[in-house]
Design an enzyme around this catalytic site. Structure first.
Site, PDB file in Angstrom:
ATOM      1  N   GLU A   4      16.858  90.123  83.079  1.00 37.12           N
ATOM      2  CA  GLU A   4      16.264  88.854  82.643  1.00 37.12           C
ATOM      3  C   GLU A   4      15.678  88.025  83.793  1.00 37.12           C
ATOM      4  O   GLU A   4      14.615  87.420  83.637  1.00 37.12           O
ATOM      5  CB  GLU A   4      17.290  88.000  81.888  1.00 37.12           C
ATOM      6  CG  GLU A   4      17.725  88.575  80.539  1.00 37.12           C
ATOM      7  CD  GLU A   4      16.626  88.623  79.479  1.00 37.12           C
ATOM      8  OE1 GLU A   4      15.514  88.103  79.707  1.00 37.12           O
ATOM      9  OE2 GLU A   4      16.883  89.221  78.415  1.00 37.12           O
ATOM     10  N   HIS A  50       8.703  86.940  73.968  1.00 37.23           N
ATOM     11  CA  HIS A  50       9.585  87.229  75.100  1.00 37.23           C
ATOM     12  C   HIS A  50       9.948  88.714  75.145  1.00 37.23           C
ATOM     13  O   HIS A  50       9.864  89.358  76.195  1.00 37.23           O
ATOM     14  CB  HIS A  50      10.860  86.384  75.026  1.00 37.23           C
ATOM     15  CG  HIS A  50      11.948  86.918  75.916  1.00 37.23           C
ATOM     16  ND1 HIS A  50      11.968  86.687  77.277  1.00 37.23           N
ATOM     17  CD2 HIS A  50      13.015  87.716  75.657  1.00 37.23           C
ATOM     18  CE1 HIS A  50      13.016  87.307  77.808  1.00 37.23           C
ATOM     19  NE2 HIS A  50      13.664  87.936  76.853  1.00 37.23           N
ATOM     20  N   HIS A  70       9.904  92.341  78.284  1.00 36.87           N
ATOM     21  CA  HIS A  70      10.738  93.525  78.499  1.00 36.87           C
ATOM     22  C   HIS A  70      10.005  94.856  78.411  1.00 36.87           C
ATOM     23  O   HIS A  70      10.387  95.812  79.080  1.00 36.87           O
ATOM     24  CB  HIS A  70      11.869  93.561  77.470  1.00 36.87           C
ATOM     25  CG  HIS A  70      12.933  92.533  77.699  1.00 36.87           C
ATOM     26  ND1 HIS A  70      13.874  92.649  78.694  1.00 36.87           N
ATOM     27  CD2 HIS A  70      13.206  91.366  77.073  1.00 36.87           C
ATOM     28  CE1 HIS A  70      14.683  91.598  78.674  1.00 36.87           C
ATOM     29  NE2 HIS A  70      14.297  90.791  77.692  1.00 36.87           N
ATOM     30  N   SER A  87       8.126  85.906  80.927  1.00 38.59           N
ATOM     31  CA  SER A  87       7.614  85.345  79.672  1.00 38.59           C
ATOM     32  C   SER A  87       7.656  83.816  79.671  1.00 38.59           C
ATOM     33  O   SER A  87       7.346  83.200  78.652  1.00 38.59           O
ATOM     34  CB  SER A  87       8.411  85.898  78.477  1.00 38.59           C
ATOM     35  OG  SER A  87       9.753  85.442  78.517  1.00 38.59           O
TER      36      SER A  87
HETATM   37 FE    FE Z   1      15.391  89.104  77.100  1.00 34.74          FE
END
Ligand code: FE
Ligand code: PHE
Length: 288
Positions: A182, A136, A141, A201
């Site tokens: 997010e 993730h 990110h 993700s």
């Molecule tokens: Fe995160």
């Protein structure tokens, strides 16, 4: 120096990381040599599946960076990623044992250092994981940290986080992170796209975030975002849509102190409920 382990959200589960080797700022060594062949293989399979799903769904800034990042064959060495990231925007990634306390997190961001969890999920968690793991953090990110405007936003967010702590406004500011970094959507010339790492993700959420009729997609409004609650363990009921990272950076550049003062006494808004003044976007008609 020993640091305190951290659990996710309201979770009662024990923290998964090994915090015994973490430094005072919560960073640790990646210990790349310790990953097993099975873990490299699991990572490569996660990467291959998600690489296919992000096409046509993620924003171009993300896809372009991902294409330049050679990180799909096996778990990358963080130093290698940091080297190219440093050349692009001056950011670095640093290894952490898992979740870290807010203040340590904000401080790292304010120093343009993004913490990446060293552990990888188990094969049983191939489709879904609640807590952030290495996949993730890296896949979700890191690519957007190559975008100069988004990179500056992340640093400003870190500085803003340290300030929010002083104003007891963490709950409000955490919602901004949630609904942008997010789970953010972006309106582009090709239509709605995803830029939030939690969607990028996640195979399930990537397939539904743009096309499913149920969730609300609301035009970005700073106060609205700061007031809207979120759930950490289910698909989101509300997404917020920005026109571009310039808008995001621009609208969050103002001093939040008076905004915190205004909003702190007000009750939060529930996710999944439209309110007056919301600019709603429809679901994308054709699956990509
Ligand atoms: Fe995160
Ligand atoms: N401008 C915000 C403040 O004064 C800081 C911030 C910037 C917060 C960007 C979030 C994102 O607190």
């Amino acid at each position: 120096m020993t640091v305190t382990p951290v659990t996710y959200g309201e979770s009662k589960r024990p923290p998964r990381g090994d915090y015994s080797t973490a430094r005072a700022d919560y960073t640790c060594d990646q210990a790349w040599g310790g990953y097993t062949p099975a873990q490299h293989d699991l990572y490569a399979r996660l990467f291959a599946r998600q690489l296919r799903l992000v096409q046509g769904r993620a924003c171009d800034e993300y896809l372009r960076a991902l294409a330049h990042l050679d990180m799909g064959e096996r778990i990358p060495r963080f130093e290698d990623v940091s080297r190219s990231l440093g050349r692009a925007t001056g950011w670095q990634i640093v290894a952490v044992p898992g979740l870290i306390p807010e203040e340590a997190f904000f401080r790292l961001l304010s120093q343009r250092r993004f913490p990446v969890t060293v552990w990888l999920r188990t094969p049983q968690e191939f489709d879904y994981i609640v807590e952030p793991d290495l996949f993730h953090d890296l896949f979700g990110h890191v690519p957007l940290l190559f975008d100069p405007v988004f990179a500056d936003y992340m640093q400003a967010y870190g500085q803003g986080g340290l300030k929010a702590l002083r104003h007891n406004a963490l709950e409000l500011l955490a919602r901004l992170y949630w609904y942008t970094v997010e789970f953010g959507l972006i309106d582009t010339a090709q239509g709605l796209r995803v830029y939030g790492a939690g969607i990028l993700s996640s195979p399930g959420e990537l397939e539904r975030a743009l096309v499913h009729p149920a969730p609300l997609r609301i035009g970005f409004d700073l106060r609205r975002v700061l007031r809207t609650r979120y759930e950490i363990d289910d698909f989101q009921k509300t997404y917020f849509v920005v026109d571009g990272f310039g808008q995001l950076f621009g609208e969050t550049a103002q001093d939040f102190a008076p905004i915190y003062e205004q909003l702190l006494p007000l009750p939060p808004l529930q996710a999944g409920r439209a309110g007056p003044g919301d600019r709603l976007y429809g679901a994308v008609a054709a699956p990509c």
